[in-house]
Enzyme design. Structure first.
Site, PDB file in Angstrom:
ATOM      1  N   HIS A 229       7.722  37.790  -4.187  1.00 35.34           N
ATOM      2  CA  HIS A 229       8.534  37.667  -5.401  1.00 35.34           C
ATOM      3  C   HIS A 229       8.145  38.690  -6.483  1.00 35.34           C
ATOM      4  O   HIS A 229       8.990  39.395  -7.016  1.00 35.34           O
ATOM      5  CB  HIS A 229       8.423  36.258  -5.992  1.00 35.34           C
ATOM      6  CG  HIS A 229       8.709  35.163  -5.004  1.00 35.34           C
ATOM      7  ND1 HIS A 229       9.558  35.336  -3.938  1.00 35.34           N
ATOM      8  CD2 HIS A 229       8.271  33.878  -4.914  1.00 35.34           C
ATOM      9  CE1 HIS A 229       9.624  34.208  -3.247  1.00 35.34           C
ATOM     10  NE2 HIS A 229       8.846  33.310  -3.814  1.00 35.34           N
ATOM     11  N   LYS A 322       6.963  26.399 -17.067  1.00 33.83           N
ATOM     12  CA  LYS A 322       7.643  27.076 -15.965  1.00 33.83           C
ATOM     13  C   LYS A 322       8.451  28.204 -16.589  1.00 33.83           C
ATOM     14  O   LYS A 322       9.359  27.974 -17.393  1.00 33.83           O
ATOM     15  CB  LYS A 322       8.577  26.087 -15.261  1.00 33.83           C
ATOM     16  CG  LYS A 322       9.619  26.710 -14.354  1.00 33.83           C
ATOM     17  CD  LYS A 322       9.254  26.611 -12.912  1.00 33.83           C
ATOM     18  CE  LYS A 322      10.292  27.297 -12.020  1.00 33.83           C
ATOM     19  NZ  LYS A 322       9.806  27.695 -10.737  1.00 33.83           N
TER      20      LYS A 322
HETATM   21  C1  BG6 Z   1       8.201  29.804  -3.329  1.00 34.97           C
HETATM   22  C2  BG6 Z   1       6.712  29.503  -3.302  1.00 34.97           C
HETATM   23  O1  BG6 Z   1       8.489  30.942  -2.570  1.00 34.97           O
HETATM   24  O2  BG6 Z   1       8.581  30.025  -4.678  1.00 34.97           O
HETATM   25  C3  BG6 Z   1       6.412  28.302  -4.165  1.00 34.97           C
HETATM   26  O3  BG6 Z   1       6.325  29.241  -1.965  1.00 34.97           O
HETATM   27  C4  BG6 Z   1       6.938  28.497  -5.563  1.00 34.97           C
HETATM   28  O4  BG6 Z   1       5.004  28.057  -4.197  1.00 34.97           O
HETATM   29  C5  BG6 Z   1       8.402  28.913  -5.528  1.00 34.97           C
HETATM   30  O5  BG6 Z   1       6.812  27.261  -6.243  1.00 34.97           O
HETATM   31  C6  BG6 Z   1       8.887  29.309  -6.906  1.00 34.97           C
HETATM   32  O6  BG6 Z   1      10.266  29.536  -6.824  1.00 34.97           O
HETATM   33  P1  BG6 Z   1      11.223  29.199  -8.041  1.00 34.97           P
HETATM   34  O7  BG6 Z   1      12.566  29.646  -7.593  1.00 34.97           O
HETATM   35  O8  BG6 Z   1      11.119  27.711  -8.264  1.00 34.97           O
HETATM   36  O9  BG6 Z   1      10.670  29.966  -9.186  1.00 34.97           O
END
Ligand code: BG6
Length: 458
Positions: A229, A322
């Site tokens: 990511h 978050k």
């Molecule tokens: C996932 C990870 O790819 O992405 C997780 O494995 C993480 O650990 C998640 O919580 C976060 O994704 P988003 O879309 O909720 O930000």
């Protein structure tokens, strides 16, 4: 055209939180698609029991409308042990029941990496020509395992059938980065080391690892969030303009970024690993686990436009909020005019990815009519229409064979090379800093920037 989705494992967290809600929305929006779902799991459910289970488990994630019952009726449960070849023949039998003349079959593999080999080996018992296979991460745990896995996959499938995903790139605000940069004339001329002082990319989460500890304890923040990511986001922020908005051209530019990411020579000093204070008390986590649930680092991209611009990345679990955001912080103005007399804030562009999607630009103006002082103001654009969930968009792209946003093997290869180096760095680094659940992460991460006379923004 009819589409059969085969969801492995259908009882996992991802399936209830993201995949079934996404499939329900596709079912609602595209009635003509004619969707059937085969939910694969290891548990001994009858069909009715599974439907009851998924009805309950998805309650927090789906706004159920009158047609939800009809959606549930598209689901068939199939118990499969991934290591047993006879179970694949049984699954083939289940698929046969639905297959019509014009059918496409999409496998969504969200399984532990140790089962990928078994799936590929046993695929001959299913053997659907042209089926699409979506591989959820983790795609390997390092360069070597990722290479082995890729070679294995390519022995059985053609590249056309293979969909490697990184759900971040389907987020609307991430896709907007290229539009913001290249659909405006005013930002790109200053989007380089002449004007940018530093770039900060943060992806923080409030959740801990919860019942995913068994995956996370072998994955860590580096493999779970950075290799995929954060590097994807970084590549969009610093890549050169592609000559066309076309998947291949964009991929090539992203690849150039990955190839030019440079760790600073003394990079042990430029990376901070953290673990939230409760981590070792999470169910079944080893008492000596060195899993980092937080990582912050400083990188550089060795390109003409970005060399010398420090790029700070940080991500962590069990943090105060978050939030995913990109901060472009510009250099200071010369101190001959206003700055000579008053403190002046740096200009910033903040690309907010989630939970709110927006763009925030910070600049300075005169405070008011009777003062000569300068103050910082913010001009904020907030996207008010809720975007589609990333998983819904990626499943829709798979339905129509649109591979634009899927990750290529070359990208995985390059990003694993960098992460392997970072893992070496972790192995040489004695300290995993503890941080309080609900905080901003370890103090060491603030010190990383303070050493450069900077601060994390936000
Ligand atoms: C996932 C990870 O790819 O992405 C997780 O494995 C993480 O650990 C998640 O919580 C976060 O994704 P988003 O879309 O909720 O930000």
């Amino acid at each position: 055209m009819q589409t059969i989705f085969i969801i492995y494992w259908s009882t996992w967290d991802l399936a209830k939180r993201k995949l079934f809600p996404a499939l329900y929305n596709i079912f609602k929006d595209k009635k003509e698609q004619n969707i059937d779902i085969i939910a694969v799991g290891r548990r001994d459910f009858s069909n009715e029991e599974f439907i009851q289970y998924i009805d309950t488990e998805t309650s927090d994630f789906i706004e159920k409308e009158a047609d939800f019952k009809a959606f549930l009726n598209t689901i068939t449960y199939s118990k499969v042990e991934l290591t047993k070849s006879e179970d694949y023949s049984k699954l083939r039998g289940d698929i046969n029941k639905y297959e019509k003349k014009e059918t496409q079959v999409i496998f969504y593999l969200s399984i532990s990496p140790e089962y990928f080999d078994a799936f590929v080996d046993n695929y001959r018992y299913i053997d659907i020509k042209d089926a699409k296979i979506i591989f959820e991460k983790p795609f390997g745990t390092d360069l070597e395992t990722a290479k082995k896995l890729n070679t294995k996959i390519m022995e059985v499938f053609r590249e056309k059938q293979v969909y490697r995903i990184d759900h971040y790139v389907w987020k609307e605000a991430i896709q907007n980065i290229l539009a913001f940069r290249f659909a405006n004339i005013m930002f790109e001329p200053i989007w380089n080391n002449n004007y940018i002082d530093n770039i900060q990319i943060t992806a923080s989460e409030t959740v801990g690892v919860g019942d995913r500890w068994w995956y996370y304890d072998n994955s860590w923040a580096l493999r779970d969030m950075v290799q995929n990511h954060l590097f994807q986001v970084l590549s969009l922020v610093v890549m050169n303009p592609p000559s066309m908005i076309d998947s291949e051209w964009i991929r090539q530019e992203k690849l150039k970024v990955f190839r030019s990411i440079k760790l600073w020579n003394d990079y042990e000093k430029n990376i901070v690993f953290g673990q939230y204070d409760w981590y070792l008390w999470e169910k079944d986590v080893a008492q000596n686990s060195r899993t980092e649930t937080f990582v912050a680092m400083k990188l550089e991209v060795n390109s003409w436009n970005f060399i010398w611009v420090p790029i700070y990345l940080r991500t962590g679990k069990a943090l105060i909020e978050k939030s995913t955001q990109i901060v472009i912080e510009f250099k200071e103005v010369p101190d001959i005019l206003f700055k000579k007399f008053w403190p002046i804030s740096k200009n910033r562009i903040i690309l907010e990815i989630q939970p709110n999607e927006g763009i925030d630009i910070h600049f300075n103006i005169k405070e008011n009519w009777n003062s000569k002082e300068v103050e910082r103001v913010k001009s904020k654009f907030i996207k008010e229409i809720e975007s589609k969930e990333a998983y819904e968009k990626l499943l829709e792209d798979a339905i129509v064979w649109d591979k634009t946003l899927f990750t290529s093997w070359e990208m995985l290869e390059e990003t694993w090379k960098i992460v392997d180096n970072l893992v070496n760095c972790k192995n040489n680094c004695p300290i995993i800093h503890k941080y309080e659940k609900g905080s901003n992460g370890p103090i060491a991460s603030d010190i990383l920037l303070e050493n450069d006379r900077r601060k994390w923004y936000g």
